[in-house]
Design an enzyme around this catalytic site. Structure first.
Site, PDB file in Angstrom:
ATOM      1  N   ASP A   1       1.240  -0.918  -0.210  1.00 15.42           N
ATOM      2  CA  ASP A   1       0.310  -0.218   0.272  1.00 15.42           C
ATOM      3  C   ASP A   1       0.914   1.480   0.307  1.00 15.42           C
ATOM      4  O   ASP A   1       2.089   1.572   1.026  1.00 15.42           O
ATOM      5  CB  ASP A   1      -0.745  -0.152   1.432  1.00 15.42           C
ATOM      6  CG  ASP A   1      -2.081  -1.036   1.532  1.00 15.42           C
ATOM      7  OD1 ASP A   1      -2.765  -1.272   0.082  1.00 15.42           O
ATOM      8  OD2 ASP A   1      -1.862  -1.454   2.325  1.00 15.42           O
TER       9      ASP A   1
ATOM     10  N   ASP B   1      -6.855  -1.467  -3.859  1.00 17.50           N
ATOM     11  CA  ASP B   1      -7.867  -1.336  -3.213  1.00 17.50           C
ATOM     12  C   ASP B   1      -8.747   0.218  -2.885  1.00 17.50           C
ATOM     13  O   ASP B   1     -10.538  -0.570  -3.062  1.00 17.50           O
ATOM     14  CB  ASP B   1      -7.323  -0.470  -1.946  1.00 17.50           C
ATOM     15  CG  ASP B   1      -6.451  -1.659  -1.063  1.00 17.50           C
ATOM     16  OD1 ASP B   1      -6.663  -2.899  -1.094  1.00 17.50           O
ATOM     17  OD2 ASP B   1      -5.314  -1.244  -0.448  1.00 17.50           O
TER      18      ASP B   1
END
Length: 196
Positions: free
Chosen positions: A148, A166
């Site tokens: 991320d 995501d």
């Protein structure tokens, strides 16, 4: 007494439900919207993996301090060994592989669901969800965690660190919820019955 002619019989065959390999394909593997879903899923997957590979191996974000893009958005490196929002963190190899396999199974389940009947909005949502699931699934297999890099925050309040996959998953879930409510309570059963 005159003889009555025998009633004519209808020699046309009534269509039978699809069975065998063709019926299996139509029920589980390929539906009317499958081509578009596959293209969108592939695009999301490529965008997700390209952004991660560039930030990891070209820009080398892990070796740099956070980069401010906007007052509420910065580039950072976070390895998420759990699911969304850092829930269910897995520190063991068993947990890592269980999540990786679950991600692939979820993508397959979403594909089968999309084949069984998807509205236009639903098809877009399935493409986003499948592409996002596969993007994060590759991370789990390759690195043992999801990479991320986009950090949403407001002042000292840190809300979420995410990636392209995501964002696609969240948009897909929101879109499916909207589609379900907008189409009415019987939409899902009607879509499935069309595929039967």
């Amino acid at each position: 007494m005159t003889e009555q002619p025998a009633p004519e019989t209808d020699t046309r065959e009534t269509p039978q439900p699809a069975t065998g390999p063709q019926g299996f394909r139509e029920r589980w593997l390929w539906g009317p919207a499958s081509r578009g879903i596959a293209w969108l899923a592939g695009l999301i997957f490529l965008l997700d993996q390209a952004s991660k590979l560039w930030l990891l191996f070209v820009y080398d974000l892990p070796a740099r301090p956070p980069v401010d893009l906007l007052p509420f958005l910065q580039l950072v490196t976070v390895w998420n060994r759990g699911i969304s929002y850092g829930l269910m963190q897995q520190e063991t190899d068993f947990g890592r592989w269980a999540l990786a396999i679950f991600t692939i199974v979820a993508a397959i389940g979403l594909w089968v669901w999309s084949v069984r009947g998807a509205t236009r909005v639903g098809a877009i949502c399935f493409g986003l969800l499948i592409g996002g699931a596969l993007g994060n699934g590759v991370d789990r297999f390759a690195y043992g965690a999801v990479y991320d890099f986009l950090h949403l925050h407001w002042g000292d309040f840190s809300w979420y660190v995410f990636n392209v996959a995501d964002a696609a998953i969240v948009a897909g879930v929101v879109g499916l919820l909207y589609d379900g409510f907008a189409s009415g309570p019987n939409n899902a059963s009607k879509s499935v019955s069309k595929a039967d």
